[in-house]
Design a protein around this motif. Structure first.
Motif, PDB file in Angstrom:
ATOM      1  N   VAL A  91       9.452  10.615  -4.085  1.00  0.00           N
ATOM      2  CA  VAL A  91       9.010  10.284  -2.564  1.00  0.00           C
ATOM      3  C   VAL A  91       7.959   9.448  -2.778  1.00  0.00           C
ATOM      4  CG1 VAL A  91       7.707  12.362  -2.120  1.00  0.00           C
ATOM      5  CG2 VAL A  91       8.887  11.000  -0.378  1.00  0.00           C
ATOM      6  N   ALA A  92       7.778   8.517  -2.072  1.00  0.00           N
ATOM      7  CA  ALA A  92       6.592   7.616  -1.978  1.00  0.00           C
ATOM      8  C   ALA A  92       5.974   7.674  -0.442  1.00  0.00           C
ATOM      9  CB  ALA A  92       6.774   6.125  -2.321  1.00  0.00           C
ATOM     10  N   THR A  93       6.913   7.848   0.470  1.00  0.00           N
ATOM     11  CA  THR A  93       6.326   7.800   1.959  1.00  0.00           C
ATOM     12  C   THR A  93       7.325   8.360   2.857  1.00  0.00           C
ATOM     13  OG1 THR A  93       5.536   6.650   3.964  1.00  0.00           O
ATOM     14  CG2 THR A  93       7.464   5.600   2.673  1.00  0.00           C
ATOM     15  N   LYS A 121       0.940  -1.283   0.024  1.00  0.00           N
ATOM     16  CA  LYS A 121       0.100  -0.296   0.182  1.00  0.00           C
ATOM     17  C   LYS A 121       0.907   1.269  -0.031  1.00  0.00           C
ATOM     18  CE  LYS A 121      -0.529   0.061   4.963  1.00  0.00           C
ATOM     19  NZ  LYS A 121      -1.322  -0.224   6.110  1.00  0.00           N
ATOM     20  N   TYR A 122       2.040   1.188   0.531  1.00  0.00           N
ATOM     21  CA  TYR A 122       3.101   2.224   0.726  1.00  0.00           C
ATOM     22  C   TYR A 122       3.777   2.536  -0.697  1.00  0.00           C
ATOM     23  CZ  TYR A 122       2.733   2.576   5.491  1.00  0.00           C
ATOM     24  OH  TYR A 122       2.035   2.684   7.094  1.00  0.00           O
ATOM     25  N   GLN A 123       3.426   1.524  -1.823  1.00  0.00           N
ATOM     26  CA  GLN A 123       4.398   1.506  -3.051  1.00  0.00           C
ATOM     27  C   GLN A 123       3.241   2.208  -4.202  1.00  0.00           C
ATOM     28  OE1 GLN A 123       5.761  -2.306  -3.850  1.00  0.00           O
ATOM     29  NE2 GLN A 123       6.710  -2.322  -1.851  1.00  0.00           N
ATOM     30  N   LEU A 124       2.067   2.600  -3.496  1.00  0.00           N
ATOM     31  CA  LEU A 124       1.144   3.470  -4.520  1.00  0.00           C
ATOM     32  C   LEU A 124       1.592   4.712  -4.865  1.00  0.00           C
ATOM     33  CD1 LEU A 124      -2.140   1.830  -3.433  1.00  0.00           C
ATOM     34  CD2 LEU A 124      -0.712   1.191  -5.338  1.00  0.00           C
ATOM     35  N   GLU A 125       1.314   5.468  -5.570  1.00  0.00           N
ATOM     36  CA  GLU A 125       1.802   7.059  -5.649  1.00  0.00           C
ATOM     37  C   GLU A 125       0.833   7.724  -4.782  1.00  0.00           C
ATOM     38  OE1 GLU A 125       2.341   8.446  -9.503  1.00  0.00           O
ATOM     39  OE2 GLU A 125       2.579  10.496  -8.572  1.00  0.00           O
ATOM     40  N   LYS A 164      11.999   6.257  -1.386  1.00  0.00           N
ATOM     41  CA  LYS A 164      11.240   5.961  -2.497  1.00  0.00           C
ATOM     42  C   LYS A 164      10.110   4.680  -2.368  1.00  0.00           C
ATOM     43  CE  LYS A 164      14.605   5.254  -5.391  1.00  0.00           C
ATOM     44  NZ  LYS A 164      15.319   5.194  -6.638  1.00  0.00           N
ATOM     45  N   ALA A 165       9.757   4.072  -3.377  1.00  0.00           N
ATOM     46  CA  ALA A 165       8.715   3.215  -3.198  1.00  0.00           C
ATOM     47  C   ALA A 165       9.414   1.670  -2.818  1.00  0.00           C
ATOM     48  CB  ALA A 165       7.976   2.818  -4.684  1.00  0.00           C
TER      49      ALA A 165
END
Length: 459
Positions: free
Chosen positions: A240-242, A179-183, A204-205
């Motif tokens: 940045v992804a998270t 779920k953190y790898q979604l934009e 990053k993702a």
């Protein structure tokens, strides 16, 4: 997201054990956000040695729910989390066995705090939960009961996250959570961050850290990154992804953690911050008449400075204040070049060292006070500052003039033994940057508590 688990069982043959008690704390890396604690009727006999160890007997469990009655809650609270336990192989095996009896395959990623402790806190006498937490000053209540052991494991895991300077645990967790790898929208990231003092990590993702920063208000600072129109900010915004963070409580701890984390992880967008963060230093020498002279100069790696400064102006400001505080000579501190007396001698605030009227021993004793105050040379001490919670404090350890690292301790735990203190400290690199950070922070915060030890580690 993590779930910290502890299970008490009946004992008995391998894979024939039953659960008698379970405690699960859902933990976001900073605080517990959900919990489930329950006795469980194992529908089988409890081994006598287990009864003696835990105090849980069959009479206590007669009206307790059976495992199938709590199974749904266990699935829900552990969903999308990494399961953490002290000896995780055991707890995970017991859970999988119980679910298998119900015809359900229970699968979770796991982390073992025994293995993490051996890696991040080496050379401990024992890695059993009781002895390890005692050595680290972690309070533990209801030993050998699920809730007490699980909560102590929460505190231990929090300490392990602090000690993981390369952030391998967090980066691996991000890789494992799709779920953190979604934009995500930047607003969603900002909304999830607190307005506290700490260090933040932009990922990053795939979990890679691309930028590390420190702030007294993490939410506000990250928002500035996302709204800035500079070239670097725009590149960060695209990648940045998270954003994860560490609460520090103390600005000094945050500054030291940021410096260490940048050196350890070498993020692509922190290139400028890897360079030395100070330009000038204060040096001393003894002139031909026996007087200690002070001199502000550009940093020279071959020399040992008394203290360091971000720029020449801050160095001069420090020296003017020190001349007043210690009644020093403007000429011998480099602030008033002259071949005769300094200006302060004219207005009778200098004792005359500039024209050899004052005895060198008397003058040097005051200069030495300044040197001792602003240099850690040969000193062993702990700087006490704010903690992350109201009942916690941070500790910064200086040993024989060398910065050793930082740690956190509960106010109920006395920091009066150097050997015990060293066990809670996260070791960090001693370098010119850390020395500058600490010295400049102490100059700005004169009321910080400091505990001094002698050469053999006593108060």
């Amino acid at each position: 997201m993590y779930t910290i688990v502890d299970i008490e069982t009946t004992g008995g043959k391998y894979n024939e054990e039953g659960i008698t008690e379970i405690a699960i704390y859902r933990y976001d890396g900073h605080k517990v956000i959900d919990q489930f604690i329950s006795l469980v009727n194992p529908e089988r006999e409890i081994q006598p040695f287990v009864v003696n160890l835990t105090g849980i007997n069959s009479n206590m469990l007669r009206n307790a729910p059976k495992f199938y009655e709590v199974a749904k809650r266990i699935v829900e609270i552990t969903e999308d989390t990494i399961l953490v336990a002290h000896n995780a192989k055991f707890d995970y095996r017991i859970l999988r066995t119980e679910f298998k009896r119900l015809g359900f395959e229970f699968k979770r990623k796991t982390l073992c705090t025994v293995e993490l402790s051996k890696d991040l806190i080496p050379d401990q006498e024992s890695y059993s939960l009781g002895k390890l937490t005692r050595a680290l000053g972690i309070p533990i209540a209801d030993r050998h009961r699920a809730s007490g052991d699980a909560f102590a494991t929460v505190k231990l895991f929090q300490m392990l996250l602090d000690k993981d300077l390369k952030k391998n645990i967090i980066q691996e967790a991000i890789r494992q959570e799709p779920k953190y790898q979604l934009e995500p929208k930047h607003l969603d990231i900002i909304e999830s961050l607190p307005s506290i003092t700490g260090v933040y990590y932009m990922h990053k993702a795939d979990g890679e850290i691309i930028y590390i920063g420190k702030s007294k208000n993490i939410k506000k600072r990250v928002n500035q990154h996302f709204t800035s129109t500079t070239h670097k900010s725009k590149k960060i915004q695209l990648q940045v992804a998270t954003v994860t963070y560490e609460s520090c409580g103390s600005e000094l701890v945050a500054l030291l953690k940021e410096s260490e984390a940048i050196k350890q992880n070498k993020p692509i967008f922190n290139r400028a911050l890897r360079r030395t963060i100070f330009t000038h230093a204060l040096y001393h020498f003894i002139d031909e008449d026996g007087y200690i002279n002070l001199k502000i100069d550009k940093v020279d790696g071959r020399k040992s400075p008394i203290t360091t400064f971000s720029n020449r102006q801050s160095a001069k400001s420090f020296m003017f204040t020190s001349v007043d505080n210690y009644k020093l000579c403007q000429k011998l501190t480099g602030l008033y070049p002259t071949k005769s007396n300094c200006f302060n001698y004219t207005i009778k605030t200098c004792e005359g060292a500039c024209i050899k009227e004052e005895n060198p021993e008397d003058y040097n004793s005051r200069v030495q006070q300044l040197i001792d105050k602003n240099s850690f040379k040969n000193q062993t001490m702990v700087i006490i500052d704010k903690g992350r919670d109201i009942d916690e404090r941070s500790a910064i350890l200086i040993q024989n003039g060398i910065f050793k690292g930082i740690g956190f301790y509960n106010l109920n735990y006395q920091i009066n033994n150097l050997e015990v203190l060293e066990s809670i400290i996260t070791p960090m690199e001693n370098n010119r940057d850390t020395q500058h950070i600490i010295k400049s922070y102490l100059r700005r915060n004169k009321k910080l508590k400091m505990i001094h030890f002698d050469k053999i580690g006593n108060l």
